[in-house]
Design a protein around this motif. Structure first.
Motif, PDB file in Angstrom:
ATOM      1  N   ILE A   1       0.740  -1.076  -0.069  1.00  0.00           N
ATOM      2  CA  ILE A   1       0.054  -0.051  -0.053  1.00  0.00           C
ATOM      3  C   ILE A   1       0.902   1.293  -0.031  1.00  0.00           C
ATOM      4  O   ILE A   1       0.543   2.153  -0.751  1.00  0.00           O
ATOM      5  CB  ILE A   1      -0.802  -0.013   1.180  1.00  0.00           C
ATOM      6  N   ALA A   2       1.810   1.179   1.019  1.00  0.00           N
ATOM      7  CA  ALA A   2       3.054   2.336   1.098  1.00  0.00           C
ATOM      8  C   ALA A   2       3.681   2.644  -0.499  1.00  0.00           C
ATOM      9  O   ALA A   2       3.847   3.770  -0.797  1.00  0.00           O
ATOM     10  CB  ALA A   2       3.753   2.096   2.132  1.00  0.00           C
ATOM     11  N   ILE A   3       4.114   1.641  -1.045  1.00  0.00           N
ATOM     12  CA  ILE A   3       4.872   1.680  -2.371  1.00  0.00           C
ATOM     13  C   ILE A   3       3.881   2.184  -3.394  1.00  0.00           C
ATOM     14  O   ILE A   3       4.099   2.898  -3.905  1.00  0.00           O
ATOM     15  CB  ILE A   3       5.303   0.224  -2.854  1.00  0.00           C
ATOM     16  N   ALA A   4       2.512   1.722  -3.485  1.00  0.00           N
ATOM     17  CA  ALA A   4       1.576   2.262  -4.253  1.00  0.00           C
ATOM     18  C   ALA A   4       1.155   3.604  -4.214  1.00  0.00           C
ATOM     19  O   ALA A   4       1.185   4.741  -5.144  1.00  0.00           O
ATOM     20  CB  ALA A   4       0.245   1.465  -4.416  1.00  0.00           C
ATOM     21  N   ALA A   5       0.927   3.989  -2.944  1.00  0.00           N
ATOM     22  CA  ALA A   5       0.631   5.495  -2.533  1.00  0.00           C
ATOM     23  C   ALA A   5       1.556   6.458  -2.696  1.00  0.00           C
ATOM     24  O   ALA A   5       1.544   7.646  -3.374  1.00  0.00           O
ATOM     25  CB  ALA A   5       0.160   5.548  -1.236  1.00  0.00           C
ATOM     26  N   TRP A   6       3.003   6.006  -2.479  1.00  0.00           N
ATOM     27  CA  TRP A   6       4.086   6.904  -2.683  1.00  0.00           C
ATOM     28  C   TRP A   6       4.687   7.081  -4.190  1.00  0.00           C
ATOM     29  O   TRP A   6       4.861   8.247  -4.667  1.00  0.00           O
ATOM     30  CB  TRP A   6       5.247   6.387  -1.718  1.00  0.00           C
ATOM     31  N   HIS A   7       4.921   5.817  -4.589  1.00  0.00           N
ATOM     32  CA  HIS A   7       5.580   5.915  -5.976  1.00  0.00           C
ATOM     33  C   HIS A   7       4.482   5.681  -7.159  1.00  0.00           C
ATOM     34  O   HIS A   7       4.931   6.099  -8.434  1.00  0.00           O
ATOM     35  CB  HIS A   7       6.513   4.631  -6.103  1.00  0.00           C
ATOM     36  N   ALA A   8       3.504   5.544  -6.959  1.00  0.00           N
ATOM     37  CA  ALA A   8       2.417   5.497  -8.018  1.00  0.00           C
ATOM     38  C   ALA A   8       1.391   6.661  -7.935  1.00  0.00           C
ATOM     39  O   ALA A   8       1.570   7.792  -8.509  1.00  0.00           O
ATOM     40  CB  ALA A   8       1.551   4.205  -8.149  1.00  0.00           C
TER      41      ALA A   8
ATOM     42  N   LEU B   1      -2.406   8.003  -5.307  1.00  0.00           N
ATOM     43  CA  LEU B   1      -3.345   7.889  -4.158  1.00  0.00           C
ATOM     44  C   LEU B   1      -4.208   6.716  -4.736  1.00  0.00           C
ATOM     45  O   LEU B   1      -4.562   5.892  -3.766  1.00  0.00           O
ATOM     46  CB  LEU B   1      -4.019   9.241  -3.756  1.00  0.00           C
ATOM     47  N   ARG B   2      -4.841   6.879  -5.901  1.00  0.00           N
ATOM     48  CA  ARG B   2      -5.777   6.138  -6.459  1.00  0.00           C
ATOM     49  C   ARG B   2      -5.286   4.401  -6.347  1.00  0.00           C
ATOM     50  O   ARG B   2      -6.034   3.649  -6.000  1.00  0.00           O
ATOM     51  CB  ARG B   2      -6.180   6.391  -7.767  1.00  0.00           C
ATOM     52  N   ALA B   3      -4.008   4.311  -6.821  1.00  0.00           N
ATOM     53  CA  ALA B   3      -3.398   2.979  -6.550  1.00  0.00           C
ATOM     54  C   ALA B   3      -3.462   2.442  -5.170  1.00  0.00           C
ATOM     55  O   ALA B   3      -3.818   1.288  -4.665  1.00  0.00           O
ATOM     56  CB  ALA B   3      -2.370   2.862  -7.472  1.00  0.00           C
ATOM     57  N   GLY B   4      -3.028   3.219  -4.507  1.00  0.00           N
ATOM     58  CA  GLY B   4      -2.854   3.292  -2.884  1.00  0.00           C
ATOM     59  C   GLY B   4      -4.047   2.627  -2.422  1.00  0.00           C
ATOM     60  O   GLY B   4      -4.286   1.696  -1.597  1.00  0.00           O
ATOM     61  N   LEU B   5      -5.315   3.348  -2.730  1.00  0.00           N
ATOM     62  CA  LEU B   5      -6.675   3.163  -2.138  1.00  0.00           C
ATOM     63  C   LEU B   5      -7.142   1.772  -2.724  1.00  0.00           C
ATOM     64  O   LEU B   5      -7.938   1.106  -2.007  1.00  0.00           O
ATOM     65  CB  LEU B   5      -7.602   4.273  -2.445  1.00  0.00           C
TER      66      LEU B   5
ATOM     67  N   PHE C   1      -5.804   1.505   6.743  1.00  0.00           N
ATOM     68  CA  PHE C   1      -4.926   1.361   5.527  1.00  0.00           C
ATOM     69  C   PHE C   1      -5.064   2.748   4.610  1.00  0.00           C
ATOM     70  O   PHE C   1      -4.385   3.450   3.933  1.00  0.00           O
ATOM     71  CB  PHE C   1      -5.430   0.236   4.555  1.00  0.00           C
ATOM     72  N   CYS C   2      -6.514   2.997   4.376  1.00  0.00           N
ATOM     73  CA  CYS C   2      -6.938   4.339   3.870  1.00  0.00           C
ATOM     74  C   CYS C   2      -6.215   5.610   4.269  1.00  0.00           C
ATOM     75  O   CYS C   2      -5.842   6.504   3.488  1.00  0.00           O
ATOM     76  CB  CYS C   2      -8.156   4.616   3.522  1.00  0.00           C
ATOM     77  N   ILE C   3      -6.184   5.588   5.654  1.00  0.00           N
ATOM     78  CA  ILE C   3      -5.644   6.931   6.331  1.00  0.00           C
ATOM     79  C   ILE C   3      -4.186   6.809   5.995  1.00  0.00           C
ATOM     80  O   ILE C   3      -3.414   7.848   5.519  1.00  0.00           O
ATOM     81  CB  ILE C   3      -6.012   6.873   7.821  1.00  0.00           C
ATOM     82  N   VAL C   4      -3.557   5.675   6.102  1.00  0.00           N
ATOM     83  CA  VAL C   4      -2.114   5.598   5.819  1.00  0.00           C
ATOM     84  C   VAL C   4      -1.722   5.878   4.357  1.00  0.00           C
ATOM     85  O   VAL C   4      -0.665   6.585   4.061  1.00  0.00           O
ATOM     86  CB  VAL C   4      -1.458   4.260   6.436  1.00  0.00           C
ATOM     87  N   ALA C   5      -2.575   5.205   3.501  1.00  0.00           N
ATOM     88  CA  ALA C   5      -2.166   5.934   1.921  1.00  0.00           C
ATOM     89  C   ALA C   5      -2.587   7.245   1.804  1.00  0.00           C
ATOM     90  O   ALA C   5      -1.638   7.732   0.955  1.00  0.00           O
ATOM     91  CB  ALA C   5      -3.248   4.891   1.216  1.00  0.00           C
ATOM     92  N   TYR C   6      -3.515   7.788   2.180  1.00  0.00           N
ATOM     93  CA  TYR C   6      -3.620   9.196   1.997  1.00  0.00           C
ATOM     94  C   TYR C   6      -2.563  10.111   2.729  1.00  0.00           C
ATOM     95  O   TYR C   6      -1.875  10.992   2.135  1.00  0.00           O
ATOM     96  CB  TYR C   6      -5.115   9.836   2.805  1.00  0.00           C
ATOM     97  N   LEU C   7      -2.020   9.694   3.871  1.00  0.00           N
ATOM     98  CA  LEU C   7      -1.213  10.529   4.618  1.00  0.00           C
ATOM     99  C   LEU C   7       0.269  10.326   3.819  1.00  0.00           C
ATOM    100  O   LEU C   7       0.873  11.352   3.541  1.00  0.00           O
ATOM    101  CB  LEU C   7      -0.901  10.173   5.995  1.00  0.00           C
ATOM    102  N   LEU C   8       0.613   9.105   3.189  1.00  0.00           N
ATOM    103  CA  LEU C   8       1.681   8.952   2.498  1.00  0.00           C
ATOM    104  C   LEU C   8       1.547   9.811   1.334  1.00  0.00           C
ATOM    105  O   LEU C   8       2.745  10.322   0.761  1.00  0.00           O
ATOM    106  CB  LEU C   8       1.958   7.461   2.258  1.00  0.00           C
ATOM    107  N   SER C   9       0.569   9.775   0.444  1.00  0.00           N
ATOM    108  CA  SER C   9       0.372  10.715  -0.786  1.00  0.00           C
ATOM    109  C   SER C   9       0.500  12.050  -0.331  1.00  0.00           C
ATOM    110  O   SER C   9       1.021  12.896  -1.406  1.00  0.00           O
ATOM    111  CB  SER C   9      -0.858  10.057  -1.428  1.00  0.00           C
ATOM    112  N   GLN C  10      -0.078  12.650   0.593  1.00  0.00           N
ATOM    113  CA  GLN C  10      -0.014  13.903   1.041  1.00  0.00           C
ATOM    114  C   GLN C  10       1.701  14.364   1.196  1.00  0.00           C
ATOM    115  O   GLN C  10       1.798  15.364   0.688  1.00  0.00           O
ATOM    116  CB  GLN C  10      -0.762  14.170   2.114  1.00  0.00           C
ATOM    117  N   GLN C  11       2.140  13.370   1.928  1.00  0.00           N
ATOM    118  CA  GLN C  11       3.538  13.626   2.405  1.00  0.00           C
ATOM    119  C   GLN C  11       4.665  13.716   0.895  1.00  0.00           C
ATOM    120  O   GLN C  11       5.514  14.561   0.842  1.00  0.00           O
ATOM    121  CB  GLN C  11       4.133  12.553   3.309  1.00  0.00           C
ATOM    122  N   LYS C  12       4.306  12.931   0.041  1.00  0.00           N
ATOM    123  CA  LYS C  12       4.740  12.867  -1.023  1.00  0.00           C
ATOM    124  C   LYS C  12       4.610  14.245  -1.867  1.00  0.00           C
ATOM    125  O   LYS C  12       5.392  14.774  -2.474  1.00  0.00           O
ATOM    126  CB  LYS C  12       4.272  11.505  -1.901  1.00  0.00           C
ATOM    127  N   LYS C  13       3.474  14.533  -2.022  1.00  0.00           N
ATOM    128  CA  LYS C  13       2.914  15.969  -2.604  1.00  0.00           C
ATOM    129  C   LYS C  13       3.836  16.994  -2.130  1.00  0.00           C
ATOM    130  O   LYS C  13       4.466  17.979  -2.585  1.00  0.00           O
ATOM    131  CB  LYS C  13       1.533  16.105  -2.502  1.00  0.00           C
TER     132      LYS C  13
END
Length: 171
Positions: A49-56, A58-62, A100-112
């Motif tokens: 989930i973290a790999i997808a949310a950070w490197h792909a 947010l949609r992939a992470g979710l 999981f969704c909270i973690v994915a969202y936070l990681l994608s926001q951190q990447k942004k």
């Protein structure tokens, strides 16, 4: 090691990163099924989930959040058909999905925010032009390219002293 993994994923497209994350999710699910109910592997679902949310994205992470939670509910469903135990499995799956969704969202926001800061760190705030750091990065890139292609390069460079002072009206 993390920097090597980061470089590895940066060279890939979002589809390739998502595919790798899906494969990792399948591996975690297979190990989770093999170990049974006694040992929880929910934290390991966070890796893909973290790999997808950070490197792909947010949609992939979710999407992986939903898939991972569905897998966990399916593996956790008890053999007896009792309603309370099934409801508990669904509730646990919903709780995992939310986490999981909270973690994915936070990681994608951190990447942004990381990308924004990286960009701001290369632009002079007052003039809006690239700063010394950006110049040196571009210079190194061009130097490596010229070395690899065995071609000469010419780089014009103008250094205007006291430019900021002149723009602010101090000079």
């Amino acid at each position: 090691m993390l920097s090597r993994l980061g470089r590895f994923f940066r060279r890939m497209s979002q589809a390739q990163v998502t595919t790798i994350a899906l494969v990792l999710t399948a591996v975690v699910a297979a190990v989770d099924r093999w170990l049974g109910h006694e040992i929880s592997l929910s934290v390991f679902y966070l890796v893909p989930i973290a790999i997808a949310a950070w490197h792909a994205n947010l949609r992939a992470g979710l999407a992986l959040c939903l898939l991972s939670s569905a897998i966990m509910v399916t593996l956790d469903l008890p053999m007896d058909p009792g309603i309370p135990s099934r409801l508990a499995s669904v509730w646990n799956g919903a709780a995992h999905l939310a986490f999981f969704c909270i973690v994915a969202y936070l990681l994608s926001q951190q990447k942004k925010h990381f990308e924004e800061e990286k960009t701001l760190g290369r632009i002079d705030y007052l003039t809006g032009v690239l700063n010394r750091r950006a110049f040196l990065e571009q210079f190194q890139y061009l130097l490596n390219l010229a070395t690899r292609l065995r071609t000469p390069i010419t780089i014009p460079y103008i250094d205007v002293d006291e430019l900021k002072a002149m723009k602010c009206g101090k000079g």
